[in-house]
Design a protein around this motif. Sequence first.
Motif, PDB file in Angstrom:
ATOM      1  N   THR A  50      -0.101  -4.095 -12.641  1.00 53.44           N
ATOM      2  CA  THR A  50       0.350  -4.400 -14.002  1.00 53.44           C
ATOM      3  C   THR A  50      -0.566  -3.743 -15.029  1.00 53.44           C
ATOM      4  N   LEU A  51      -1.877  -3.812 -14.800  1.00 58.54           N
ATOM      5  CA  LEU A  51      -2.817  -3.155 -15.712  1.00 58.54           C
ATOM      6  C   LEU A  51      -2.629  -1.637 -15.710  1.00 58.54           C
ATOM      7  N   SER A  52      -2.343  -1.066 -14.553  1.00 62.07           N
ATOM      8  CA  SER A  52      -2.092   0.377 -14.482  1.00 62.07           C
ATOM      9  C   SER A  52      -0.857   0.750 -15.285  1.00 62.07           C
ATOM     10  N   ILE A  53       0.198  -0.030 -15.143  1.00 60.30           N
ATOM     11  CA  ILE A  53       1.425   0.242 -15.893  1.00 60.30           C
ATOM     12  C   ILE A  53       1.174   0.110 -17.390  1.00 60.30           C
ATOM     13  N   LEU A  54       0.497  -0.949 -17.797  1.00 59.76           N
ATOM     14  CA  LEU A  54       0.221  -1.151 -19.219  1.00 59.76           C
ATOM     15  C   LEU A  54      -0.659  -0.032 -19.779  1.00 59.76           C
ATOM     16  N   LEU A  74       4.781   5.070  -9.241  1.00 57.85           N
ATOM     17  CA  LEU A  74       4.087   4.534  -8.069  1.00 57.85           C
ATOM     18  C   LEU A  74       3.551   3.126  -8.339  1.00 57.85           C
ATOM     19  N   SER A  75       3.018   2.903  -9.510  1.00 60.46           N
ATOM     20  CA  SER A  75       2.525   1.559  -9.846  1.00 60.46           C
ATOM     21  C   SER A  75       3.664   0.552  -9.885  1.00 60.46           C
ATOM     22  N   GLY A  76       4.811   0.949 -10.425  1.00 62.61           N
ATOM     23  CA  GLY A  76       5.976   0.057 -10.450  1.00 62.61           C
ATOM     24  C   GLY A  76       6.496  -0.255  -9.063  1.00 62.61           C
ATOM     25  N   ASP A  78       4.773  -0.082  -6.219  1.00 66.59           N
ATOM     26  CA  ASP A  78       3.777  -0.908  -5.534  1.00 66.59           C
ATOM     27  C   ASP A  78       3.763  -2.338  -6.059  1.00 66.59           C
ATOM     28  N   LEU A  79       3.972  -2.506  -7.347  1.00 65.24           N
ATOM     29  CA  LEU A  79       4.062  -3.843  -7.931  1.00 65.24           C
ATOM     30  C   LEU A  79       5.216  -4.619  -7.306  1.00 65.24           C
ATOM     31  N   PHE A  80       6.358  -3.971  -7.197  1.00 60.98           N
ATOM     32  CA  PHE A  80       7.529  -4.610  -6.594  1.00 60.98           C
ATOM     33  C   PHE A  80       7.294  -4.910  -5.117  1.00 60.98           C
ATOM     34  N   LEU A  81       6.657  -3.992  -4.395  1.00 54.17           N
ATOM     35  CA  LEU A  81       6.375  -4.199  -2.969  1.00 54.17           C
ATOM     36  C   LEU A  81       5.419  -5.371  -2.759  1.00 54.17           C
ATOM     37  N   VAL A  82       4.356  -5.438  -3.541  1.00 52.22           N
ATOM     38  CA  VAL A  82       3.400  -6.538  -3.407  1.00 52.22           C
ATOM     39  C   VAL A  82       4.072  -7.864  -3.750  1.00 52.22           C
ATOM     40  N   LEU A  83       4.903  -7.870  -4.777  1.00 49.02           N
ATOM     41  CA  LEU A  83       5.627  -9.077  -5.156  1.00 49.02           C
ATOM     42  C   LEU A  83       6.532  -9.559  -4.023  1.00 49.02           C
ATOM     43  N   LEU A  84       7.262  -8.635  -3.403  1.00 45.40           N
ATOM     44  CA  LEU A  84       8.123  -9.015  -2.282  1.00 45.40           C
ATOM     45  C   LEU A  84       7.330  -9.546  -1.096  1.00 45.40           C
ATOM     46  N   ILE A  85       6.242  -8.891  -0.774  1.00 41.98           N
ATOM     47  CA  ILE A  85       5.442  -9.303   0.384  1.00 41.98           C
ATOM     48  C   ILE A  85       4.809 -10.671   0.155  1.00 41.98           C
ATOM     49  N   VAL A  86       4.238 -10.887  -1.027  1.00 45.53           N
ATOM     50  CA  VAL A  86       3.632 -12.190  -1.321  1.00 45.53           C
ATOM     51  C   VAL A  86       4.700 -13.272  -1.317  1.00 45.53           C
ATOM     52  N   LEU A  87       5.836 -12.988  -1.904  1.00 46.12           N
ATOM     53  CA  LEU A  87       6.910 -13.978  -1.942  1.00 46.12           C
ATOM     54  C   LEU A  87       7.400 -14.311  -0.542  1.00 46.12           C
ATOM     55  N   ASP A  88       7.639 -13.296   0.275  1.00 45.68           N
ATOM     56  CA  ASP A  88       8.195 -13.552   1.607  1.00 45.68           C
ATOM     57  C   ASP A  88       7.151 -14.098   2.577  1.00 45.68           C
ATOM     58  N   TYR A  89       6.105 -13.344   2.826  1.00 44.49           N
ATOM     59  CA  TYR A  89       5.150 -13.748   3.859  1.00 44.49           C
ATOM     60  C   TYR A  89       4.228 -14.877   3.404  1.00 44.49           C
ATOM     61  N   TYR A 127       6.222   8.227  -0.086  1.00 43.29           N
ATOM     62  CA  TYR A 127       6.736   9.507  -0.561  1.00 43.29           C
ATOM     63  C   TYR A 127       6.235   9.838  -1.964  1.00 43.29           C
ATOM     64  N   ILE A 128       6.099   8.855  -2.821  1.00 42.99           N
ATOM     65  CA  ILE A 128       5.579   9.130  -4.161  1.00 42.99           C
ATOM     66  C   ILE A 128       4.105   9.529  -4.082  1.00 42.99           C
ATOM     67  N   THR A 129       3.365   8.927  -3.162  1.00 43.78           N
ATOM     68  CA  THR A 129       1.977   9.338  -2.961  1.00 43.78           C
ATOM     69  C   THR A 129       1.908  10.789  -2.495  1.00 43.78           C
ATOM     70  N   LEU A 130       2.814  11.174  -1.590  1.00 41.65           N
ATOM     71  CA  LEU A 130       2.874  12.570  -1.154  1.00 41.65           C
ATOM     72  C   LEU A 130       3.296  13.487  -2.298  1.00 41.65           C
ATOM     73  N   ALA A 131       4.213  13.032  -3.152  1.00 45.38           N
ATOM     74  CA  ALA A 131       4.630  13.827  -4.300  1.00 45.38           C
ATOM     75  C   ALA A 131       3.469  14.039  -5.261  1.00 45.38           C
ATOM     76  N   LEU A 132       2.661  12.996  -5.458  1.00 46.90           N
ATOM     77  CA  LEU A 132       1.464  13.134  -6.295  1.00 46.90           C
ATOM     78  C   LEU A 132       0.509  14.185  -5.721  1.00 46.90           C
ATOM     79  N   ALA A 133       0.310  14.132  -4.429  1.00 47.83           N
ATOM     80  CA  ALA A 133      -0.587  15.097  -3.786  1.00 47.83           C
ATOM     81  C   ALA A 133      -0.033  16.517  -3.907  1.00 47.83           C
TER      82      ALA A 133
END
Length: 180
Positions: A50-54, A74-76, A78-89, A127-133
């Motif tokens: 969230t801080l990265s996006i802001l 990528l920050s968006g 990853d934010l969505f992925l972390v939110l899903l993982i915390v919510l589910d697991y 894939y976005i990390t690879l695109a950045l590279a």
Amino acid sequence: MLDEEFISSYSNSCGSVSLDLSQLDKDLCMFWLEGVLMIIVGCMGLVGNTLSILTLVFTRDKLNNVFHRLLLVLSGVDLFLVLLIVLDYGLIQRHSWPVSEHSAAYVILFPKVLFPLYNIISSLSTYITLALAFERFLAVCQPLYYRQVSVDYSLAARTGVYILPAVCTIIHYTLYRTGV
């Protein structure tokens, strides 16, 4: 040669996982790892993304190149992925909140929505990390070509060239593989 007595005393004295743990110890370990530690680390990931996006959004001059736009995407993701993982697991499977993992809604949604969504989002992050590279490779190793592309094509087109093929490929592959 190591004898079995030494190996068993070594594994028991060094704290490695042994087969004689009671179910209570396993449940307690799973509670602290999945129920507490995962939520704490996930919250730190949510705050960091969230801080990265802001930071990227409120410094408008940073969004004038492809690299910073890819970082924003990528920050968006990853934010969505972390939110899903915390919510589910962390919450649903460990604490049965807001729904139980045995509820009808979760049983229907997991194989058709959540599991493919995890695959899509985690693959998109890679894939976005690879695109950045690759984008940085072009900027550093091929500066004349990179400058010419920057002049010839718009910022949105250059960003889309990196993101759209990845999104289409990942969604097609995931939906084909999971049979959704």
